[in-house]
Motif scaffolding. Sequence first.
Motif, short mmCIF file in Angstrom:
data_model
loop_
_atom_site.label_atom_id
_atom_site.label_comp_id
_atom_site.label_asym_id
_atom_site.label_seq_id
_atom_site.Cartn_x
_atom_site.Cartn_y
_atom_site.Cartn_z
N GLY A 58 0.80 -1.22 0.00
CA GLY A 58 0.00 0.00 0.00
C GLY A 58 0.84 1.27 0.00
O GLY A 58 0.55 2.22 -0.73
N THR A 62 0.77 3.99 -3.10
CA THR A 62 0.37 5.37 -2.83
C THR A 62 1.44 6.35 -3.30
O THR A 62 1.14 7.37 -3.93
CB THR A 62 0.11 5.56 -1.32
OG1 THR A 62 -0.97 4.71 -0.92
CG2 THR A 62 -0.24 7.00 -1.01
N ARG A 65 1.65 6.27 -7.27
CA ARG A 65 0.49 6.92 -7.91
C ARG A 65 0.60 8.44 -7.82
O ARG A 65 0.20 9.15 -8.74
CB ARG A 65 -0.80 6.44 -7.25
CG ARG A 65 -1.20 5.04 -7.68
CD ARG A 65 -2.70 4.83 -7.68
NE ARG A 65 -2.99 3.60 -8.40
CZ ARG A 65 -3.25 2.43 -7.80
NH1 ARG A 65 -3.27 2.37 -6.49
NH2 ARG A 65 -3.51 1.37 -8.53
N TRP A 95 -4.81 -6.76 0.88
CA TRP A 95 -4.44 -5.50 0.23
C TRP A 95 -5.63 -4.52 0.26
O TRP A 95 -6.74 -4.88 -0.13
CB TRP A 95 -4.02 -5.72 -1.22
CG TRP A 95 -2.71 -6.43 -1.39
CD1 TRP A 95 -1.84 -6.83 -0.42
CD2 TRP A 95 -2.11 -6.80 -2.64
NE1 TRP A 95 -0.74 -7.44 -0.98
CE2 TRP A 95 -0.87 -7.44 -2.34
CE3 TRP A 95 -2.50 -6.67 -3.97
CZ2 TRP A 95 -0.03 -7.93 -3.34
CZ3 TRP A 95 -1.66 -7.17 -4.97
CH2 TRP A 95 -0.44 -7.79 -4.65
N THR A 96 -5.39 -3.32 0.74
CA THR A 96 -6.43 -2.28 0.72
C THR A 96 -6.19 -1.27 -0.39
O THR A 96 -7.14 -0.74 -0.97
CB THR A 96 -6.48 -1.56 2.08
OG1 THR A 96 -5.17 -1.09 2.41
CG2 THR A 96 -6.97 -2.51 3.16
N GLU A 97 -4.93 -0.99 -0.68
CA GLU A 97 -4.57 -0.19 -1.86
C GLU A 97 -4.27 -1.18 -2.97
O GLU A 97 -3.35 -1.99 -2.87
CB GLU A 97 -3.34 0.67 -1.57
CG GLU A 97 -2.95 1.61 -2.69
CD GLU A 97 -3.88 2.80 -2.80
OE1 GLU A 97 -3.91 3.41 -3.89
OE2 GLU A 97 -4.59 3.11 -1.82
#
Length: 238
Positions: A58, A62, A65, A95-97
Amino acid sequence: MAHLQIALNGDSTHPAMPRTPDEIARDAAECVAAGATLLHLHAFDDDGRESLEPVHVGRMLTAVRASCPGIPLNVTTFAEIEPDPRRRLELVSGWTELPDLISANQGEDGIDDLSALLVSRGVAIEACVLSVADAERFVAIGGWDRFERLVIEAMDPDPETALGLIADMEAVVARAGVGLEQLEHGLGAGTWAVVERAARLGKGIRVGLEDVGTLPDGSVAASNAELAVAAKRLVPAE
């Protein structure tokens, strides 16, 4: 469109290979400026080891991106990072992202369940074949339209052997009538022979410090961006 994918990091000892989220993000932005249209990424933990842990994946996504808006991000699910298929599935399910794509090596135990999980969450899949046996398995399973593209990988550093492996794998998928977009890459000294041929044939190509640390003339590459510049010269103009 023939894509130029850069594999920024992974199992490599090159001193310029990025590991932290900030390093990966800066490197990624330089590669995009040099012409990369896809990015293939490995996350690392705080001790510099490759990781599929949700927190590390994640943070990396982040950061990249933010530095490369709009560029599709592909995250590895390589079994060597987590050899236990059940544990790997558990990690990825946390995984959250989410990446835009994953690389799914077709010869690995548990890869179909892992791919189905991520497809259900809106993540696209690159089907990766690393051997003739992988290619035969891939065509036998069918349902190719569930994949974004097919990545054909020659994992032998000898250029002549690598070209033979690529041709053999291509022949398997061609006989089956697989119509997916193809992207190809090699390993070590075999890399440039593979990608030069692929570019001539209008296929996508991949380079990067995960795959190769030298330029086409044999000199040591200073960075992923330098590899991207060299590879971009091979891609036909639109």
